[in-house]
Scaffold this active site. Structure first.
Site, PDB file in Angstrom:
ATOM      1  N   GLU A  34    -119.389  34.772  93.244  1.00  0.00           N
ATOM      2  CA  GLU A  34    -120.386  33.714  93.109  1.00  0.00           C
ATOM      3  C   GLU A  34    -119.877  32.424  93.760  1.00  0.00           C
ATOM      4  OE1 GLU A  34    -123.333  33.663  92.435  1.00  0.00           O
ATOM      5  OE2 GLU A  34    -123.860  31.605  91.922  1.00  0.00           O
ATOM      6  N   ASP A  36    -117.849  32.275  96.300  1.00  0.00           N
ATOM      7  CA  ASP A  36    -117.960  32.498  97.747  1.00  0.00           C
ATOM      8  C   ASP A  36    -119.393  32.297  98.218  1.00  0.00           C
ATOM      9  OD1 ASP A  36    -115.515  35.221  97.793  1.00  0.00           O
ATOM     10  OD2 ASP A  36    -115.268  33.037  97.886  1.00  0.00           O
ATOM     11  N   LYS A 123     -88.725  22.631  87.302  1.00  0.00           N
ATOM     12  CA  LYS A 123     -88.436  22.053  88.617  1.00  0.00           C
ATOM     13  C   LYS A 123     -88.845  23.082  89.674  1.00  0.00           C
ATOM     14  CE  LYS A 123     -84.788  19.789  91.275  1.00  0.00           C
ATOM     15  NZ  LYS A 123     -84.984  20.578  92.500  1.00  0.00           N
ATOM     16  N   CYS A 418     -62.061  21.103 122.318  1.00  0.00           N
ATOM     17  CA  CYS A 418     -61.498  20.406 123.488  1.00  0.00           C
ATOM     18  C   CYS A 418     -60.082  20.826 123.855  1.00  0.00           C
ATOM     19  CB  CYS A 418     -61.537  18.900 123.272  1.00  0.00           C
ATOM     20  SG  CYS A 418     -60.353  18.302 122.034  1.00  0.00           S
ATOM     21  N   CYS A 451     -62.964  14.609 122.738  1.00  0.00           N
ATOM     22  CA  CYS A 451     -63.411  15.882 122.151  1.00  0.00           C
ATOM     23  C   CYS A 451     -64.922  15.861 122.064  1.00  0.00           C
ATOM     24  CB  CYS A 451     -62.791  16.062 120.768  1.00  0.00           C
ATOM     25  SG  CYS A 451     -63.394  17.512 119.880  1.00  0.00           S
TER      26      CYS A 451
END
Length: 785
Positions: A34, A36, A123, A418, A451
């Site tokens: 209904e 819808d 939560k 590095c 680096c």
């Protein structure tokens, strides 16, 4: 009004009512079929009469044209995070702090303490959002972001089915900001992943990732297709108070059509809070959505205001997390990452395993001391723990499952990025004239900005929003600039050209021009932001502000000796030595020179802070020299007896014994017998003279900063400046800027949209300035806007 318009209004009202019954009350009064039918009827009528379509129609949740990017939204009331409790003792400690903060009777082993009322709610594990309603209509949606600035996701939140586009009933404040969590139910998550698999798309690891990813789609049609839901947990800015309790606020919002948790409950005292935590923990797996704990809030709004906030969290709320989820897996390898300061950190590479709904393949190991503590070897079976959004951790080795070919974890001798030497840091503890050196837990690459990893992280920090604030330079852009060899220090950013940028991935003509403009705009920066941007170890935003406000110029900050720096509030000897070490480093000096040569204009430079300049005494300097056995009292006796540093240094044994007991007198003479100690003391005194803050220097007739001791509050939106700038200007005058209004507040600056803080200020009869009056006030103190 014609028949079509009348029927459209009837259908909208009826569908809004059914949405409210279904999503908020959980009491649907009609079957889905209904609903819808009514929806399709409205959709057909609006298609035939497009001039009658309105933004608050139930049909307008399908999404619109895709966006190119989200715009930023500044939260008028910051969306703060919550403190965490993991044990019952943490909850009892929270309750104690609340009780003491409200000046209520605290109980003992025999009871008798006051019982605070708390709201309790699960939560939800989703994405925090803000919904702004003006006159009952949804006008904006935003993510939490960093708590101060979020992203405008208005188009997307309108597609979430249970978010009302128009509030029910009447009586709502003209301005109402609703805050809550957008999440995905377990069933919706399973449906989404099944659909993704069928379409050959990417599946999601857990409902939280699915919700966050769905809500941040640039194409809102994708968001509309996802099974998202919203649950309100509180309010932000509001033009008028709603209720005098947190639960009262939520229940009133519910009558206006805003979904709130069906698990919402009032608890009297911390005992009932813990009962609620245990009960919902037992029912956790049966709930239709994922939760990772329980949120407890002081229920009284007046009490919340009285308790106020810490820097990043309210004092009146806490999240009691559920125990971490743990799983067994295999440690495949340990790799090493390099951070901004050169710290070489071990990272566990794991055989992928699902922990708390998330597939985990990496985990933090913190440092090599932690590796040793665990007794970890490559190939071991380990226990992995994941608590909420915390990075997964290796918490234990199952030694009985160790394979015969297990290998030890070894720190690399050379930097993995590095190739520079990796050395173990030393901890230098300075106390009473002695330095105690021990090995630190951190290994560090000595390559500094040579680096690539350190350079990238240093520049990412340098350009960040709270530092130099160069918009358009995200992590990927910085990585490109470094990898292409265009930037080898922060100073190189200011020499970039259009031709160098435009060919980089992700850049075009307009974005390249915008980036160059943002770089140019950053050249006029406050001293505090510039100091923070430099990335000095242990110097955060607040310490940078203290350095700028007290020393007044970059030159003095660079020159300041540790003994002088320790006159600053919250700057101890260790931090003072870090600051001094940074500015005496030849490479750092060169970078700063290059930055200034590129035209950086450091703003807000001037005289020493008045309170800082007046803070020195001979006794204070002697105390800061940390002479063994000599505390503040002994230092003052020396000052009273000898009157000058030179006289103390030259004092003979008999004179020294007239001022101090034998042990202390010996310690002073031994201290100054050391040439280094003598020279450091004299250099510190000379710098006090050079800075004009020596106790014998001519003092300006200044009684400290004009707003010293005053607490101010900013609320509403300011049009002539951001609230961050307004805060900086108030702090430069000595004021403390707080986030909540209380009887101790001296003045409230209220811009347009000011809500409950302004109401509270008026109730308390506090001084209130609008923005125009505030600007005039600043002008009266010599500060222009």
């Amino acid at each position: 009004m014609n028949a079509a318009e009348k029927r459209i209004l009837e259908l909208r009202a009826e569908l809004d009512l059914h949405n409210y019954r279904y999503y908020v009350l959980d009491e649907p009064s009609i079957p889905d079929a209904e609903y819808d039918r009514l929806f399709q009827e409205l959709k057909a009528l609006e298609a035939a009469n497009p001039q009658l379509i309105s933004h608050d129609s139930p049909t307008q949740r399908v999404g619109g044209a895709a966006l190119s990017a989200f715009t930023q939204v500044r939260h008028e009331v910051p969306m703060l995070s919550l403190g965490n409790a993991f044990e019952e003792t943490d909850m009892h400690e929270f309750d104690r702090r609340v009780t003491e903060g409200l000046d209520l009777p605290v109980g003992d082993l025999f009871g008798g303490g006051a019982e605070v009322e708390y709201s309790c709610e699960p939560k939800l594990d989703g994405l925090a959002v803000s919904l702004l309603y003006q006159d009952g209509l949804l006008v904006r949606g935003a993510t939490r972001g960093d708590g101060t600035t979020g992203e405008d996701i208005s188009v997307n939140v309108r597609t979430v089915r249970n978010i009302p586009l128009k509030l029910q009933g009447s009586g709502w404040p003209a301005t109402l900001e609703v805050r809550g969590e957008v999440y995905m139910s377990k069933a919706g998550f399973e449906r989404l992943n099944a659909t993704q698999l069928e379409a050959g798309g990417k599946t999601f690891a857990n409902p939280r990732n699915a919700a966050a990813g769905s809500l941040r789609q640039l194409d809102s049609k994708i968001t509309a297709s996802r099974p998202l839901e919203f649950c309100c947990y509180g309010i932000g800015q509001v033009s008028a108070d709603i209720a005098d309790t947190h639960i009262g606020n939520l229940l009133q919002l519910k009558t206006w059509g805003v979904p709130v948790s069906r698990e919402l409950k009032l608890a009297k005292g911390i005992g009932e809070c813990l009962d609620y935590y245990r009960d919902i923990g037992e029912r956790r797996n049966a709930l239709p959505y994922e939760i990772d704990g329980v949120v407890f809030k002081v229920n009284s709004i007046a009490a919340q205001r009285e308790l106020g906030f810490r820097a990043r969290e309210p004092r009146w709320a806490i999240a009691h997390k559920f125990p971490a989820m743990e799983e067994l897996t295999e440690l495949l390898d340990v790799e090493f990452q390099v951070g901004r300061t050169g710290a070489v950190t071990p990272v566990a590479r794991l055989k992928p395993v699902k922990v708390a709904g998330v597939t985990v393949s990496n985990a933090t190991l913190h440092n090599m001391d932690e590796v040793a503590r665990l007794g970890l070897m490559i190939g071991d079976t380990v226990i992995i723990r994941r608590a909420g959004d915390v990075i997964p951790q290796v918490v234990q080795v199952v030694t009985e499952r160790r394979p015969a070919d297990a290998r030890p974890v070894q720190i690399p001798e050379s930097c993995p990025v590095c190739g520079s030497h990796v050395e173990r840091t030393q901890l230098i503890k300075r106390s009473k004239g002695r330095e105690t050196i021990s090995e630190g837990a951190v290994y560090r690459c000595v390559g500094r900005l040579a680096c690539g990893a350190q350079l990238k992280q240093a520049i990412i920090h340098f350009v960040s929003r709270r530092a130099m604030d160069i918009e358009g330079l995200g992590e990927k852009s910085v990585e490109q600039l470094v990898d292409e060899g265009l930037v080898s220090s922060p100073a190189d950013l200011y020499g970039l050209t259009f031709e160098q940028i435009v060919d980089l991935e992700g850049f075009a003509e307009l974005s390249s021009k915008n980036l160059l403009a943002a770089i140019a705009d950053s050249k006029r920066q406050s001293l505090a932001r510039f100091i923070y941007a430099l990335g000095i170890p242990d110097v955060g935003e607040e310490t940078a502000k203290v350095l700028a406000r007290s020393l007044g110029s970059l030159e003095r900050v660079q020159q300041a000796l540790p003994q002088v720096l320790t006159y600053l509030p919250d700057v101890g000897l260790e931090v003072a030595h870090e600051i001094r070490s940074f500015f005496t480093d030849s490479h750092n000096q060169q970078v700063i020179k290059q930055l200034l040569a590129h035209g950086l204009e450091i703003q807000d430079q001037g005289e020493l802070g008045a309170e800082f300049a007046a803070s020195t005494t001979l006794g204070g300097l002697l105390d800061k020299l940390h002479i063994p056995s000599v505390g503040p009292g002994g230092a003052q006796k020396l000052a009273d007896k000898f009157g000058s540093l030179q006289a103390v240094i030259e004092a003979d044994w008999l004179d020294m014994r007239q001022a101090l007991p034998e042990k202390q007198a010996n310690a002073v003479r031994e201290f100054f017998a050391n040439e280094d100690n003598r020279q450091q003391a004299l250099a510190a005194e000379q710098q006090l003279r050079d800075f004009g803050m020596h106790w014998q220097s001519e003092k300006k007739v200044v009684e400290g900063l004009p707003l010293a001791g005053q607490t101010w509050v900013l609320t509403g939106s300011l049009e002539l400046m951001s609230r961050d700038i307004a805060k900086d200007k108030l702090e430069s005058l000595g004021a403390k800027v707080a986030g909540s209004v209380s009887a101790k507040t001296y003045c409230v600056v209220a811009g347009p949209g000011a809500g409950s803080k302004l109401v509270k200020a008026n109730e308390l009869g506090l001084k209130v300035l609008d923005e125009q009056a505030f600007v005039a006030f600043l002008g009266g103190h010599g500060i222009t806007v």
